[in-house]
Each structure stands twice: as C-alpha cells, then as structure tokens.
Design a protein around this motif. Structure first.
Motif, PDB file in Angstrom:
ATOM      1  N   MET A   1       0.834  -1.213   0.000  1.00 48.89           N
ATOM      2  CA  MET A   1       0.000   0.000   0.000  1.00 48.89           C
ATOM      3  C   MET A   1       0.866   1.260   0.000  1.00 48.89           C
ATOM      4  SD  MET A   1      -3.020  -1.040   2.671  1.00 48.89           S
ATOM      5  CE  MET A   1      -4.508  -0.259   2.112  1.00 48.89           C
ATOM      6  N   ALA A   2       1.937   1.227   0.775  1.00 49.53           N
ATOM      7  CA  ALA A   2       2.848   2.377   0.803  1.00 49.53           C
ATOM      8  C   ALA A   2       3.462   2.602  -0.574  1.00 49.53           C
ATOM      9  CB  ALA A   2       3.928   2.154   1.854  1.00 49.53           C
ATOM     10  N   ARG A   3       3.786   1.506  -1.279  1.00 48.60           N
ATOM     11  CA  ARG A   3       4.350   1.633  -2.636  1.00 48.60           C
ATOM     12  C   ARG A   3       3.314   2.203  -3.608  1.00 48.60           C
ATOM     13  NH1 ARG A   3       6.828  -4.342  -2.274  1.00 48.60           N
ATOM     14  NH2 ARG A   3       8.845  -3.862  -1.316  1.00 48.60           N
ATOM     15  N   LEU A   4       2.079   1.723  -3.502  1.00 52.66           N
ATOM     16  CA  LEU A   4       1.012   2.210  -4.386  1.00 52.66           C
ATOM     17  C   LEU A   4       0.764   3.691  -4.139  1.00 52.66           C
ATOM     18  CD1 LEU A   4      -1.404  -0.838  -4.031  1.00 52.66           C
ATOM     19  CD2 LEU A   4      -0.215  -0.145  -6.131  1.00 52.66           C
ATOM     20  N   GLN A   5       0.862   4.082  -2.883  1.00 54.31           N
ATOM     21  CA  GLN A   5       0.673   5.491  -2.551  1.00 54.31           C
ATOM     22  C   GLN A   5       1.828   6.334  -3.100  1.00 54.31           C
ATOM     23  OE1 GLN A   5       0.315   6.231   1.659  1.00 54.31           O
ATOM     24  NE2 GLN A   5      -0.725   8.164   1.341  1.00 54.31           N
ATOM     25  N   GLU A   6       3.029   5.832  -2.928  1.00 51.29           N
ATOM     26  CA  GLU A   6       4.209   6.550  -3.434  1.00 51.29           C
ATOM     27  C   GLU A   6       4.141   6.710  -4.952  1.00 51.29           C
ATOM     28  OE1 GLU A   6       9.057   6.140  -3.109  1.00 51.29           O
ATOM     29  OE2 GLU A   6       7.805   4.893  -1.833  1.00 51.29           O
ATOM     30  N   ALA A   7       3.571   5.700  -5.631  1.00 52.53           N
ATOM     31  CA  ALA A   7       3.448   5.747  -7.090  1.00 52.53           C
ATOM     32  C   ALA A   7       2.282   6.618  -7.552  1.00 52.53           C
ATOM     33  CB  ALA A   7       3.276   4.332  -7.639  1.00 52.53           C
ATOM     34  N   GLY A   8       1.477   7.101  -6.610  1.00 50.85           N
ATOM     35  CA  GLY A   8       0.352   7.963  -6.972  1.00 50.85           C
ATOM     36  C   GLY A   8      -0.885   7.206  -7.434  1.00 50.85           C
ATOM     37  N   LEU A   9      -0.876   5.880  -7.291  1.00 43.28           N
ATOM     38  CA  LEU A   9      -2.035   5.094  -7.728  1.00 43.28           C
ATOM     39  C   LEU A   9      -3.155   5.127  -6.686  1.00 43.28           C
ATOM     40  CD1 LEU A   9      -0.125   1.999  -9.172  1.00 43.28           C
ATOM     41  CD2 LEU A   9      -1.089   3.934 -10.423  1.00 43.28           C
ATOM     42  N   ALA A  10      -2.771   5.312  -5.436  1.00 44.64           N
ATOM     43  CA  ALA A  10      -3.731   5.515  -4.344  1.00 44.64           C
ATOM     44  C   ALA A  10      -3.248   6.738  -3.567  1.00 44.64           C
ATOM     45  CB  ALA A  10      -3.788   4.299  -3.431  1.00 44.64           C
ATOM     46  N   ARG A  11      -4.029   7.780  -3.590  1.00 45.64           N
ATOM     47  CA  ARG A  11      -3.588   9.017  -2.927  1.00 45.64           C
ATOM     48  C   ARG A  11      -3.506   8.839  -1.406  1.00 45.64           C
ATOM     49  NH1 ARG A  11      -4.713  13.229  -6.816  1.00 45.64           N
ATOM     50  NH2 ARG A  11      -3.755  12.392  -8.709  1.00 45.64           N
ATOM     51  N   ALA A  12      -4.436   8.044  -0.866  1.00 46.81           N
ATOM     52  CA  ALA A  12      -4.428   7.749   0.573  1.00 46.81           C
ATOM     53  C   ALA A  12      -4.791   6.281   0.750  1.00 46.81           C
ATOM     54  CB  ALA A  12      -5.425   8.643   1.308  1.00 46.81           C
ATOM     55  N   VAL A  13      -4.409   5.708   1.887  1.00 48.03           N
ATOM     56  CA  VAL A  13      -4.679   4.290   2.150  1.00 48.03           C
ATOM     57  C   VAL A  13      -5.234   4.125   3.559  1.00 48.03           C
ATOM     58  CG1 VAL A  13      -2.900   3.479   0.541  1.00 48.03           C
ATOM     59  CG2 VAL A  13      -2.315   3.823   2.963  1.00 48.03           C
ATOM     60  N   GLY A  14      -5.905   2.973   3.754  1.00 49.74           N
ATOM     61  CA  GLY A  14      -6.464   2.712   5.069  1.00 49.74           C
ATOM     62  C   GLY A  14      -6.987   1.294   5.157  1.00 49.74           C
ATOM     63  N   VAL A  15      -7.826   1.059   6.148  1.00 46.03           N
ATOM     64  CA  VAL A  15      -8.332  -0.289   6.422  1.00 46.03           C
ATOM     65  C   VAL A  15      -9.835  -0.218   6.657  1.00 46.03           C
ATOM     66  CG1 VAL A  15      -6.129  -1.043   7.393  1.00 46.03           C
ATOM     67  CG2 VAL A  15      -7.897  -0.109   8.916  1.00 46.03           C
ATOM     68  N   SER A  16     -10.467  -1.387   6.627  1.00 43.13           N
ATOM     69  CA  SER A  16     -11.903  -1.479   6.875  1.00 43.13           C
ATOM     70  C   SER A  16     -12.171  -2.734   7.705  1.00 43.13           C
ATOM     71  CB  SER A  16     -12.647  -1.548   5.530  1.00 43.13           C
ATOM     72  OG  SER A  16     -14.038  -1.627   5.716  1.00 43.13           O
ATOM     73  N   ASN A  17     -13.130  -2.630   8.607  1.00 40.02           N
ATOM     74  CA  ASN A  17     -13.545  -3.780   9.422  1.00 40.02           C
ATOM     75  C   ASN A  17     -12.423  -4.358  10.277  1.00 40.02           C
ATOM     76  OD1 ASN A  17     -16.358  -3.992   8.472  1.00 40.02           O
ATOM     77  ND2 ASN A  17     -15.395  -4.455   6.502  1.00 40.02           N
ATOM     78  N   PHE A  18     -11.488  -3.524  10.671  1.00 37.41           N
ATOM     79  CA  PHE A  18     -10.445  -3.948  11.608  1.00 37.41           C
ATOM     80  C   PHE A  18     -10.951  -3.710  13.030  1.00 37.41           C
ATOM     81  CE2 PHE A  18      -5.968  -4.092   9.568  1.00 37.41           C
ATOM     82  CZ  PHE A  18      -6.469  -4.654   8.409  1.00 37.41           C
ATOM     83  N   PRO A  19     -10.871  -4.711  13.912  1.00 37.46           N
ATOM     84  CA  PRO A  19     -11.164  -4.435  15.314  1.00 37.46           C
ATOM     85  C   PRO A  19     -10.056  -3.575  15.921  1.00 37.46           C
ATOM     86  CG  PRO A  19     -10.427  -6.700  15.042  1.00 37.46           C
ATOM     87  CD  PRO A  19     -10.509  -6.108  13.665  1.00 37.46           C
ATOM     88  N   PRO A  20     -10.303  -3.000  17.096  1.00 36.94           N
ATOM     89  CA  PRO A  20      -9.323  -2.058  17.663  1.00 36.94           C
ATOM     90  C   PRO A  20      -7.906  -2.605  17.766  1.00 36.94           C
ATOM     91  CG  PRO A  20     -11.375  -1.967  18.888  1.00 36.94           C
ATOM     92  CD  PRO A  20     -11.514  -3.099  17.930  1.00 36.94           C
ATOM     93  N   GLY A  21      -7.762  -3.865  18.228  1.00 38.33           N
ATOM     94  CA  GLY A  21      -6.422  -4.423  18.403  1.00 38.33           C
ATOM     95  C   GLY A  21      -5.646  -4.504  17.100  1.00 38.33           C
ATOM     96  N   LEU A  22      -6.345  -4.870  16.020  1.00 40.67           N
ATOM     97  CA  LEU A  22      -5.669  -4.982  14.729  1.00 40.67           C
ATOM     98  C   LEU A  22      -5.347  -3.604  14.151  1.00 40.67           C
ATOM     99  CD1 LEU A  22      -4.611  -7.091  12.761  1.00 40.67           C
ATOM    100  CD2 LEU A  22      -6.840  -7.069  11.610  1.00 40.67           C
ATOM    101  N   LEU A  23      -6.232  -2.632  14.384  1.00 41.36           N
ATOM    102  CA  LEU A  23      -5.926  -1.267  13.957  1.00 41.36           C
ATOM    103  C   LEU A  23      -4.682  -0.774  14.678  1.00 41.36           C
ATOM    104  CD1 LEU A  23      -6.481   1.375  12.483  1.00 41.36           C
ATOM    105  CD2 LEU A  23      -8.082   1.986  14.310  1.00 41.36           C
ATOM    106  N   LYS A  24      -4.600  -1.078  15.965  1.00 45.25           N
ATOM    107  CA  LYS A  24      -3.430  -0.669  16.750  1.00 45.25           C
ATOM    108  C   LYS A  24      -2.150  -1.284  16.168  1.00 45.25           C
ATOM    109  CE  LYS A  24      -4.533  -0.224  21.176  1.00 45.25           C
ATOM    110  NZ  LYS A  24      -4.726  -0.563  22.617  1.00 45.25           N
TER     111      LYS A  24
END
Length: 275
Positions: free
Chosen positions: A122-145
C-alpha cells in the motif's frame, strides 16, 4: 449543500458520500450519475461489490471534473499478501477506468492476512500515486493498533459499521489519536434508525427526516464520514440534506444514550470485534 471536508495529510474527504453496495450494472451507474448531478463528490465502491465497472462508467459519463471527486475502493480479503493485493488493485483500476483512487482500503482482515506485506505494498502504491491515501476497513481495535504500530503505511481512514445503535468508541479514539477519518457504513442500520422513537421525535421537532437526524448525529462527530446507500434521486437528496441539520447538545445526548450494541453486518469471516 455544503458538505464538510475532512482533511488528513493525504486526503480531503467529503464527510457525506454515496455507498454503492449492493447496486450493480445500469442501476448502479444511474445512481452514481444521479448522485454526482445532485452534488455528491464522494463515491464508495469495492472489488467485492461487482460494480466498479458501473462506477467507472458513471464517472466517465458525468460532467464533473475527476479532481473534484473523492473515490474509494476496497480490495477483498482473499488477497492477504502484498503481491496479490497489488494485482487485485490493478484490476480495480482497470474496471474503474481510473489512473488512481483517492482512498484504497483493505476490505476485511483475513486470518491469513500478512499485514506488514500488504501495508508495504500500500505504501508503494501510494508513493506511485495510484492511491492518494490508504487505510483499512472492518479492523477491530487491536488490529488497527497493530497496523498503526508497524509505521509502514500512513493510514488515513478506517471504515466500519457505525450508527446510532452501534458505538465504535474504541475505534474512534484510536483513529482520532492517529489523525484518521472514521467512515461509517450502514449508517442508518438497515433502516432500523428510521423507526426509533428518540430519532423520529427529534426529526419531527426539526422538520427533518429520521434519516437526516441519524446521519447528522454521525456528522457531528469530529473526523467522521458517512456513506449511506441511496439509489433514487429523492433519497439521495434527503441524505445530502443531513449536512444542513444542526442537532443541539441535548439531541446528541439523547441519541448517545440509545443502546449501542446492534451490529447488522457480521459475516462468518468477520474478526473478533472485541479484540
């Protein structure tokens, strides 16, 4: 309608968007074109929805500059490592007919998820400009941490089920500390919010609809966005009107006091939400 813009280092997201699940084909394309015509500038889709091609067709047909549209897509949980995640995303871009998306999310955590590998990609895709921002979905708190602790990709957003009957206080606290937006899906709780006496009472007093009140409660929270699905122009216009609703502190407190334990999206592959 003046929809607030939520800003992080990597994105400026309109706080109210159009969710597109489970619309497909011509129905989905027409809904997205209608929403853009009404003033929506935030469109949410996903690989798993099977409608990225329809969303792409709507963006191509719309008389709205691409730079004004905030587009989110999500990669399904069967791509649990960097190479498969990237391959899946490249196919998403093709279906969307887009050179980039504004926000790219891991749709659901898989038991096989190699989190460092996917975050690195994801960091590479962001650096390449293919994804301007990145994140997650449906992560419980521990996994987000965990994802934040890796410090591999700068996460801008977490998308979770959230509405007046499901609190996400732990997620909101973590996201707030990290400067992330929390995007609420199923923000009307499959329509259940529209029958609640507290919400309908506030709506009657404000000459608003229950949907507008339920959405306004979410939008009153700092760094929270909502993406209600709406197919027809009438419902789309109604939801957009939530941005104009001003709830009093007493209204917010009354909705805050509702039970917050009803989850409507809980598939067999869902993570342990308490983790």
């Amino acid at each position: 309608m003046s929809v607030p813009i939520l800003t992080t280092k990597h994105m400026a997201m309109p706080a109210l968007g159009l969710g597109t699940w489970p619309m497909k084909g011509a129905e989905c394309q027409a809904a997205v074109e209608s929403a853009l015509g009404l003033g929506y500038r935030h469109i949410d889709t996903a690989e798993m929805y099977g409608n990225e091609d329809a969303v792409g067709a709507a963006l191509a047909a719309a008389d709205v500059p691409r730079g004004e549209i905030f587009l989110t897509t999500k990669i399904w949980w069967d791509k649990p490592d960097g190479p498969s995640f990237r391959a899946g995303f490249e196919q998403s871009l093709q279906r969307l007919r887009q050179p980039y998306v504004n926000l790219l999310l891991i749709h659901w955590p898989s038991p096989q998820l190699d989190l460092p590998s996917v975050l690195t990609e994801m960091a590479r895709l962001q650096e390449a400009g293919l994804a301007r921002a990145v994140g997650v979905s449906n992560f419980p708190p521990g996994l987000l941490k965990q994802a934040l602790a890796h410090k591999i990709a700068e996460l801008s957003c977490i998308q979770v089920e959230q509405h007046a009957m499901l609190g996400q206080d732990r997620i909101l606290a973590l996201a707030g500390e990290a400067g992330m937006v929390t995007t609420s899906y199923t923000p009307l709780g499959k329509g259940e919010m529209l029958e609640d006496e507290v919400i309908t009472g506030i709506a009657d007093r404000l000459d608003a609809t229950p949907a507008q009140v339920a959405l306004a409660w979410l939008l009153a929270k700092p760094m929270v966005a909502a993406i209600p699905k709406a197919q027809g122009p009438e419902r789309q216009r109604e939801n957009l009107g939530a941005a104009e609703i001003q709830l009093s502190e007493a209204d917010i407190a009354a909705i805050d006091a509702l039970p917050k334990n009803r989850r409507f999206v809980n598939p067999s592959f869902a993570p342990d939400w308490a983790a």
